[in-house]
Design a protein around this motif. Structure first.
Motif, PDB file in Angstrom:
ATOM      1  N   ASP A 281      27.424  34.413  36.839  1.00  0.00           N
ATOM      2  CA  ASP A 281      28.125  33.532  35.394  1.00  0.00           C
ATOM      3  C   ASP A 281      28.239  32.150  36.252  1.00  0.00           C
ATOM      4  O   ASP A 281      28.272  30.955  36.208  1.00  0.00           O
ATOM      5  CB  ASP A 281      29.740  33.820  34.938  1.00  0.00           C
TER       6      ASP A 281
ATOM      7  N   LYS B 149      30.682  48.548  33.074  1.00  0.00           N
ATOM      8  CA  LYS B 149      31.221  47.585  32.258  1.00  0.00           C
ATOM      9  C   LYS B 149      31.759  47.740  30.885  1.00  0.00           C
ATOM     10  O   LYS B 149      32.617  47.666  30.082  1.00  0.00           O
ATOM     11  CB  LYS B 149      31.673  45.930  32.995  1.00  0.00           C
TER      12      LYS B 149
ATOM     13  N   ASN C  92      28.257  36.652  31.202  1.00  0.00           N
ATOM     14  CA  ASN C  92      28.385  37.460  31.770  1.00  0.00           C
ATOM     15  C   ASN C  92      29.983  38.134  31.609  1.00  0.00           C
ATOM     16  O   ASN C  92      30.464  39.510  31.126  1.00  0.00           O
ATOM     17  CB  ASN C  92      28.087  37.873  32.791  1.00  0.00           C
ATOM     18  N   GLU C  93      31.575  37.720  32.245  1.00  0.00           N
ATOM     19  CA  GLU C  93      32.361  38.141  32.522  1.00  0.00           C
ATOM     20  C   GLU C  93      33.262  36.854  32.599  1.00  0.00           C
ATOM     21  O   GLU C  93      32.917  35.691  32.162  1.00  0.00           O
ATOM     22  CB  GLU C  93      32.505  37.719  34.208  1.00  0.00           C
TER      23      GLU C  93
END
Length: 438
Positions: free
Chosen positions: A298, A10, A321-322
């Motif tokens: 999340d 990512k 996290n996102e």
């Protein structure tokens, strides 16, 4: 620049996506599926190969590499990849992401001639810890050349709209109902539920925060951390360092035992099912001053923060996290702290973008960027007359002798002046060209 990224996860993907604009980027990984996804969506050269094998870099020996970034999920692989790449390539700068904190104590940075080590778990943990010093704040950013800080605060729903003006701070951003803007009027009115970004001297901003944020306690002592994996343990360790009482909640018994050992018995470890709301009352969690949801999920972090607010905890923090969940978290009155992957990405991008001339940092979930340039005696800017950039959405200032002034007309620079631009990300290219071109 010629850039090589080792690792197509990512972080590697997001770095490649951003850096491929204006740079020659190659991303290397052994995962063919990850590389296929990158090739479908990005205009870069993916290379399938073992980053620990010097032969992988053979095709680059005819060019200089400006930047090598190692961001695989394994520390040893990242370090070895630097060794192997440098054995055959001429590399100007090297950035390496590491998970294990014990590398901090080693001399690996000097031995491997690495320019920047990034410890994302530590970055997130210290961001949480810094909130304890600023109980009313959502986020705090520090800068190299000034004692001024960028501090954000969520305005209470009970707040009566009013304006603020001071020579010791300025408002450099407001997020209001999902829209973000940088005010041009120093007397902009602050409304209930605004997320306001102040830039200035700490004590002055603290006094304003007391007027804006009416719910949270003035001091934070009792802390609850949900999530007993590496990040939760690291956050708990930072909180213990500054003398706070900490309870850590984890549903996996093995992780509880591991956490207890790592924290040397200094934290109350609670083995409880995450999805049980009763844990707040049963374990006296509802008396906490701050609640931190630090899992890798999340959606779950959001749910637990809402449960914590419902149980009466005033200050709730979710690890993000996102990035797509950032706006949702804000709209729900949850304080957002970047997770390790987002922290790694942002730190690397700030390092890439910053130079010895200009410091660059993003804020408000990367909706805006700060550019900062100091006038040194040797910079050639002393006594130079400069003209401010004509802009509708950005704001320009300068700091002289610890006082901040708007930069709205031609001025003559003095030694130690600090030129600062606050810009929405969409307008940042023009602002960046201006501040570099001074």
């Amino acid at each position: 620049m010629n850039i090589i990224i080792a690792g197509a996860g990512k972080v590697g993907f997001n770095l490649a996506k951003t850096l491929c604009i204006g740079h020659n980027v190659t991303i290397i990984d052994q995962n063919s599926e990850a590389l296929d996804r990158i090739q479908e969506s990005l205009d870069i050269m993916p290379l399938r190969g073992n980053v620990e094998d010097s032969k992988t870099y053979a095709s680059f020996t005819d060019k200089d590499i400006d930047l090598f970034i190692a961001v695989t999920n394994l520390d040893n692989v990242n370090l070895i990849s630097v060794l192997m790449a440098e054995a055959v390539l001429n590399i100007d700068r090297k950035f390496v992401r590491l998970q294990k904190e014990f590398f901090h104590e080693s001399d690996v940075k000097e031995r491997l001639n690495i320019d920047k080590l990034i410890f994302p778990v530590e970055l997130t943990s210290k961001a949480i810890s810094s909130l304890l010093q600023y109980p009313k704040a959502n986020n705090v950013k520090f800068f190299k050349y000034t004692d001024y800080k960028l501090i954000s605060v969520m305005v209470s729903s009970r707040f009566v709209p009013q304006t603020f003006e001071s020579e010791n701070f300025i408002i450099v951003g407001i997020e209001r109902k999902k829209d973000f803007f940088i005010p041009h009027d120093s007397t902009v009115e602050v409304l209930p539920n605004d997320l306001v970004y102040f830039f200035g001297l700490e004590e002055d901003i603290r006094a304003i925060c007391q007027k804006l944020e009416l719910e949270t306690n003035s001091e934070i002592h009792r802390c609850v951390v949900f999530g007993g994996e590496e990040l939760g343990v690291s956050i708990s360790k930072e909180l213990v360092k500054v003398g706070r009482d900490v309870k850590l909640v984890e549903e996996d018994l093995a992780l509880c035992e591991k956490a207890d050992e790592a924290l040397e018995g200094k934290v109350s470890i609670i083995n409880s099912k995450y999805r049980s709301h009763d844990v707040f009352e049963d374990e006296d969690l509802d008396s906490a001053d701050i609640f931190i949801a630090a899992t890798n999920n999340d959606e779950f972090n959001i749910i637990k923060c809402l449960e914590a607010k419902e149980s009466g905890i005033k200050k709730v923090v979710a690890i993000n996290n996102e990035m797509e969940y950032y706006n949702l978290m804000h709209s729900l009155g949850i304080i957002v702290v970047r997770g390790p992957k987002i922290s790694a990405y942002n730190t690397i991008m700030e390092e890439v973008s910053s130079t010895g001339v200009v410091i660059q940092k993003s804020y408000c979930g990367a909706k805006a960027i700060i550019f900062m340039r100091k006038v040194f005696q040797s910079s050639g800017l002393v006594d130079k007359k400069i003209k401010p950039l004509s802009t509708e959405k950005s704001a320009l200032f300068y700091v002289r002798q610890d006082i901040v002034y708007p930069l709205t007309e031609k001025m003559i620079l003095q030694e130690n002046d600090l030129i600062i631009a606050f810009s929405p990300t969409k307008e940042s290219t023009k602002v960046k060209q201006w501040i570099y071109g001074l």
